[in-house]
Each structure stands twice: as structure tokens, then as C-alpha cells.
Design a protein around this motif. Sequence first.
Motif, PDB file in Angstrom:
ATOM      1  N   THR A 268       0.832  -1.198   0.000  1.00 59.87           N
ATOM      2  CA  THR A 268       0.000   0.000   0.000  1.00 59.87           C
ATOM      3  C   THR A 268       0.869   1.252   0.000  1.00 59.87           C
ATOM      4  O   THR A 268       1.998   1.251   0.488  1.00 59.87           O
ATOM      5  N   GLY A 269       0.332   2.317  -0.553  1.00 56.93           N
ATOM      6  CA  GLY A 269       1.029   3.593  -0.578  1.00 56.93           C
ATOM      7  C   GLY A 269       0.398   4.527  -1.590  1.00 56.93           C
ATOM      8  O   GLY A 269      -0.591   4.186  -2.252  1.00 56.93           O
ATOM      9  N   LYS A 270       0.965   5.715  -1.693  1.00 61.18           N
ATOM     10  CA  LYS A 270       0.491   6.715  -2.663  1.00 61.18           C
ATOM     11  C   LYS A 270       1.465   6.766  -3.836  1.00 61.18           C
ATOM     12  O   LYS A 270       2.667   6.922  -3.640  1.00 61.18           O
ATOM     13  N   ILE A 271       0.946   6.616  -5.035  1.00 57.11           N
ATOM     14  CA  ILE A 271       1.778   6.721  -6.233  1.00 57.11           C
ATOM     15  C   ILE A 271       2.163   8.187  -6.419  1.00 57.11           C
ATOM     16  O   ILE A 271       1.292   9.054  -6.500  1.00 57.11           O
ATOM     17  N   GLU A 272       3.449   8.467  -6.453  1.00 60.31           N
ATOM     18  CA  GLU A 272       3.913   9.839  -6.618  1.00 60.31           C
ATOM     19  C   GLU A 272       4.173  10.191  -8.073  1.00 60.31           C
ATOM     20  O   GLU A 272       3.924  11.329  -8.491  1.00 60.31           O
ATOM     21  N   THR A 273       4.683   9.244  -8.859  1.00 68.25           N
ATOM     22  CA  THR A 273       4.893   9.496 -10.288  1.00 68.25           C
ATOM     23  C   THR A 273       4.557   8.239 -11.071  1.00 68.25           C
ATOM     24  O   THR A 273       4.633   7.118 -10.565  1.00 68.25           O
ATOM     25  N   GLY A 274       4.193   8.448 -12.341  1.00 69.69           N
ATOM     26  CA  GLY A 274       3.963   7.322 -13.232  1.00 69.69           C
ATOM     27  C   GLY A 274       2.582   6.704 -13.117  1.00 69.69           C
ATOM     28  O   GLY A 274       1.670   7.252 -12.469  1.00 69.69           O
ATOM     29  N   THR A 275       2.445   5.544 -13.722  1.00 67.97           N
ATOM     30  CA  THR A 275       1.183   4.797 -13.747  1.00 67.97           C
ATOM     31  C   THR A 275       1.484   3.316 -13.531  1.00 67.97           C
ATOM     32  O   THR A 275       2.624   2.868 -13.688  1.00 67.97           O
ATOM     33  N   VAL A 276       0.447   2.571 -13.202  1.00 67.62           N
ATOM     34  CA  VAL A 276       0.594   1.124 -13.042  1.00 67.62           C
ATOM     35  C   VAL A 276      -0.698   0.443 -13.492  1.00 67.62           C
ATOM     36  O   VAL A 276      -1.798   0.974 -13.283  1.00 67.62           O
ATOM     37  N   ARG A 277      -0.551  -0.707 -14.145  1.00 66.82           N
ATOM     38  CA  ARG A 277      -1.694  -1.482 -14.628  1.00 66.82           C
ATOM     39  C   ARG A 277      -1.614  -2.912 -14.114  1.00 66.82           C
ATOM     40  O   ARG A 277      -0.526  -3.416 -13.799  1.00 66.82           O
ATOM     41  N   VAL A 278      -2.756  -3.541 -14.052  1.00 71.62           N
ATOM     42  CA  VAL A 278      -2.787  -4.966 -13.743  1.00 71.62           C
ATOM     43  C   VAL A 278      -1.984  -5.714 -14.810  1.00 71.62           C
ATOM     44  O   VAL A 278      -2.133  -5.454 -16.008  1.00 71.62           O
TER      45      VAL A 278
ATOM     46  N   GLU B 298     -12.291   0.011  -4.147  1.00 75.96           N
ATOM     47  CA  GLU B 298     -12.776  -0.294  -5.493  1.00 75.96           C
ATOM     48  C   GLU B 298     -11.653  -0.938  -6.291  1.00 75.96           C
ATOM     49  O   GLU B 298     -10.543  -0.413  -6.343  1.00 75.96           O
ATOM     50  N   GLU B 299     -11.933  -2.083  -6.905  1.00 77.40           N
ATOM     51  CA  GLU B 299     -10.926  -2.740  -7.728  1.00 77.40           C
ATOM     52  C   GLU B 299     -10.882  -2.077  -9.096  1.00 77.40           C
ATOM     53  O   GLU B 299     -11.917  -1.903  -9.751  1.00 77.40           O
ATOM     54  N   VAL B 300      -9.675  -1.680  -9.506  1.00 74.89           N
ATOM     55  CA  VAL B 300      -9.488  -1.006 -10.795  1.00 74.89           C
ATOM     56  C   VAL B 300      -8.379  -1.727 -11.550  1.00 74.89           C
ATOM     57  O   VAL B 300      -7.633  -2.524 -10.974  1.00 74.89           O
ATOM     58  N   ASP B 301      -8.273  -1.448 -12.839  1.00 68.94           N
ATOM     59  CA  ASP B 301      -7.208  -2.100 -13.608  1.00 68.94           C
ATOM     60  C   ASP B 301      -6.061  -1.145 -13.915  1.00 68.94           C
ATOM     61  O   ASP B 301      -5.077  -1.533 -14.559  1.00 68.94           O
ATOM     62  N   PHE B 302      -6.186   0.120 -13.421  1.00 72.03           N
ATOM     63  CA  PHE B 302      -5.183   1.128 -13.721  1.00 72.03           C
ATOM     64  C   PHE B 302      -5.185   2.165 -12.606  1.00 72.03           C
ATOM     65  O   PHE B 302      -6.234   2.528 -12.074  1.00 72.03           O
ATOM     66  N   ALA B 303      -3.991   2.630 -12.222  1.00 69.40           N
ATOM     67  CA  ALA B 303      -3.884   3.715 -11.244  1.00 69.40           C
ATOM     68  C   ALA B 303      -2.730   4.608 -11.660  1.00 69.40           C
ATOM     69  O   ALA B 303      -1.824   4.193 -12.394  1.00 69.40           O
ATOM     70  N   GLN B 304      -2.755   5.845 -11.164  1.00 68.20           N
ATOM     71  CA  GLN B 304      -1.758   6.819 -11.604  1.00 68.20           C
ATOM     72  C   GLN B 304      -1.311   7.689 -10.440  1.00 68.20           C
ATOM     73  O   GLN B 304      -1.828   7.578  -9.323  1.00 68.20           O
ATOM     74  N   ALA B 305      -0.345   8.557 -10.729  1.00 64.50           N
ATOM     75  CA  ALA B 305       0.187   9.468  -9.718  1.00 64.50           C
ATOM     76  C   ALA B 305      -0.951  10.188  -9.001  1.00 64.50           C
ATOM     77  O   ALA B 305      -1.872  10.690  -9.631  1.00 64.50           O
ATOM     78  N   GLY B 306      -0.863  10.214  -7.666  1.00 65.73           N
ATOM     79  CA  GLY B 306      -1.893  10.827  -6.848  1.00 65.73           C
ATOM     80  C   GLY B 306      -2.818   9.835  -6.200  1.00 65.73           C
ATOM     81  O   GLY B 306      -3.458  10.139  -5.185  1.00 65.73           O
ATOM     82  N   ASP B 307      -2.924   8.622  -6.755  1.00 68.97           N
ATOM     83  CA  ASP B 307      -3.826   7.610  -6.201  1.00 68.97           C
ATOM     84  C   ASP B 307      -3.194   6.918  -5.007  1.00 68.97           C
ATOM     85  O   ASP B 307      -2.022   6.541  -5.034  1.00 68.97           O
ATOM     86  N   ASP B 308      -3.983   6.749  -3.957  1.00 68.64           N
ATOM     87  CA  ASP B 308      -3.585   5.961  -2.788  1.00 68.64           C
ATOM     88  C   ASP B 308      -4.111   4.550  -3.019  1.00 68.64           C
ATOM     89  O   ASP B 308      -5.326   4.358  -3.103  1.00 68.64           O
ATOM     90  N   VAL B 309      -3.224   3.581  -3.117  1.00 73.73           N
ATOM     91  CA  VAL B 309      -3.617   2.272  -3.637  1.00 73.73           C
ATOM     92  C   VAL B 309      -3.166   1.125  -2.740  1.00 73.73           C
ATOM     93  O   VAL B 309      -2.265   1.264  -1.909  1.00 73.73           O
TER      94      VAL B 309
END
Length: 443
Positions: free
Chosen positions: A249-259, A286-297
Amino acid sequence: MAAKATLNLAVVGHVDHGKSTLVGRLLYDCGKIPPQAFERLQRHADALKRPELRFAFWSDTNLEERQRGISMEASYHGLEIESRRFNLIDVPGHRDFIKNAVSGIAAADAAILVIDAQQTTEHGLAPQTKESLLLLTAFGVSPVVVVVNKMDLVSHSSEVFELAKLEVENAMAALAAPSASVLAASFIPMSALAGDNLAHQSDSMAWYQGDTLLNVLMRMPMPLRLTDRPLRMPILRTFNVRGVGPVITGKIETGTVRVGDRVAIVPYPEQNSVQGEVKSIHVQLEEVDFAQAGDDVGIALAKHEKHFVARLVKKGNMLASPSELPRVIKRFLGEIRVVDHPSGVRPGYAPMLHVHQVGMTCRVASVVPADRRSEEAKDNHAEPTIRNGETGLVWIETDRPLVIEPESECPKLGRFVLRDGRTVALGKCLEPAATGCPAAQVG
């Protein structure tokens, strides 16, 4: 795909000034606390003879927090309203848990500073209120909404509100930092317990013609997100979930991530980096397939390397793209502004370093003051020292490897504070040591 951009909002201030009550009441008024759950909170608060803490108990979940009536850990709460998604970070206000407070503030984009109207006007700003302002400045958290709370205890007096507002404005001016003049976006008189001016306008303070807290939050500008940079996510927690596997767990600071993406964790003991595949991503349950900078995941990993052990991944390690690993170093050049040290910062000084989610001891290896006093400069034998109010350059050596990036390239991964029972200096990384290596090469 994550449909809404996230605003990470730290709720900060001194202990007992009403931060957790504000968070709980805001969630309640927005319909995010189910009636049955709220009834349980009321019963528990009544059983502890603290009925006024019924809203706070939504944030303060463990028994010790509830018995003591204080927050000990930073807690995270999702709130979605129309086109906005908020990640509310309820930050501890007691000095004994300042490390947890720094962690929450470092992850924030903006903040709500909560002050007790009566205590502030009678005794001035409380110590942790001042500390909160320093930390918000250090980590570049802006704008800040100042909530003058517990107005019901001062007969909803406009004079008390103005005096409390003046105390905060004077403290911000005293910071003498470039960002100090723009820290405060709004001042709102409020009773969080009663809900006055929180989500609904108060009938008890007709003299206040401004917006409610919720309206102010809905108009806050979204910060620039560095989605075009390599993936960097400072790790907040790592744990194993039965049937799921390791979850980061954490907050994405830069970039993106996908399943399905391959990701790496650095540094990692002995192997220095360890890889896995993204099995699932969760944003506010909520389950998502993509997250980006700013998202707490929360990211569940699969197909990880055989030697991977979740408990060896520490808070402050970095989740990153394997093809663009960050530099892992134990030495960097920083620029610091000393704010509170009786004799100044000099070589050999060993405070605690806090940067993103990292907290570790460090040592000032050398000092090159930028504004050394003239008499000091003339004395070749004088030990270089950066005194209160001065800015200087320092080489900092850390006890353990870490990822820190130049503040000019990624502010959230390059701003830091030095602490020694109090915040001693605010700093920014200028340059990781040239001897640092990509994580895969560190031995």
C-alpha cells in the motif's frame, strides 16, 4: 480504470483540537457512515463515558486510542463526492506520535489545519499547531484550509474567530518561507461536533458569509500529476492477505501502473531489488485495472520472485518500474534552512531524516553554509555552522540505503526534514551522491 482523480488531504493540528471528530462528522454528513455503524460508535463512546468522541471513533479504531481519546496512527478514509475523490488522512496531533504525523503530511497534496478557538485565543498557538505549519511548509503542502473549531464553546463569537485567525496568520508570516504567504486558502469558523459550517451552513454564525468546508474542498485545484515519469510509489505498508498474497500500500507519486505490469521493490535486503507482477489494484476499496500518480492504492502481487518475503519490505522502500529503477544511495547533497537548533547544524550532527515515507537516522558529513557570517568566513579555523534562520548546503549520510530524488525533478521525493525531538531544519535534495548506483547494482 480509476475514474476520478484523487486529492490527498491531511487533517492536522494539536491533540484534542477536534481533527478526528471533524473527519468523522464530514463522512457522516456526506452519508459515508452507515446508521448501524454510527449506532455502534455511539454505544462505545457512551460506555467509555466520552459521548463527545462518537464521531472521532470512526477514525480512532483501536481500543487504546479510544480509551485515551487521542489518535496514535495516521488513518486514511476515502470520500467520493460527484466528480471528486478525497483521501482524508487523519494525522496524530500528540507529540509522542510525530513520526506517524510526518508520514501522513508527506503524502498530502493539501491540508486542513484544525485549531481550538478558545485555547488558541487564550494561550496562543499550541506547540503541535506550530509543528504542523512547519511540516506543511517543509513538504510543500498547499493550500491549507484553517478550521477554527469548537466555536460553540465560545458562544459563536466573531471576535474570538478573528483573534484565532490572527494568531495563525502571524505564525505563517513568521515562517519567513516563500510558500508561507499562500499556505492558507480559507479560514472557516466551525463546530465539528455540531456540524456547523462543515457540510451545511450554520444558523448560529450568521455573521460568517463564507463557504462551508465541503464547498471549499470541492473547489480546491488539483495538483499537477507526474504521470509521464517512471513509476515511483513510496511504500506505506506491506502485508500478506490469505488467499490473495502480498499486498503493498502507498500513494503513487509518479507514473502509472496497470494490472499485469512487472514491478520492483527497492531497496530489498541482500538482493537489493525484488520483482513481482501486479495481480490487482484497489483504490478506496474499489478494484481497478489502472492507477496513476496521486492515487492511494493497495497493490496485490503475484508471480513474485521465490525469495520475496513481505515482512522484509519496510516502510519507505520504493515500488518502481523494473526497466527504470531509481538510484539507491546512502549519501546526498541537500540544501537546508535551519529553524530550531540552539547551537546550529554542523558536521557530525546526527538527527532523524524524514523524506516521503522514510524515517531513519543520518549524519551531517560536511557543511558548506550559503550565508556564513562574515566574521566566521574570515576565521579559517571556525567550524562551518548553519544557524537558525540561515540556509546552507550539507552532505548527508544515512544509516541505510534509501531512494531520494532531486527536488527539482520530483518535489514529493526530494523534500525532507531533519528532526531531533523537534523540527530542526527543512530541506530539499539537490543531488544524490555520484557513487550511488541503480538498485540492481547496489552490493
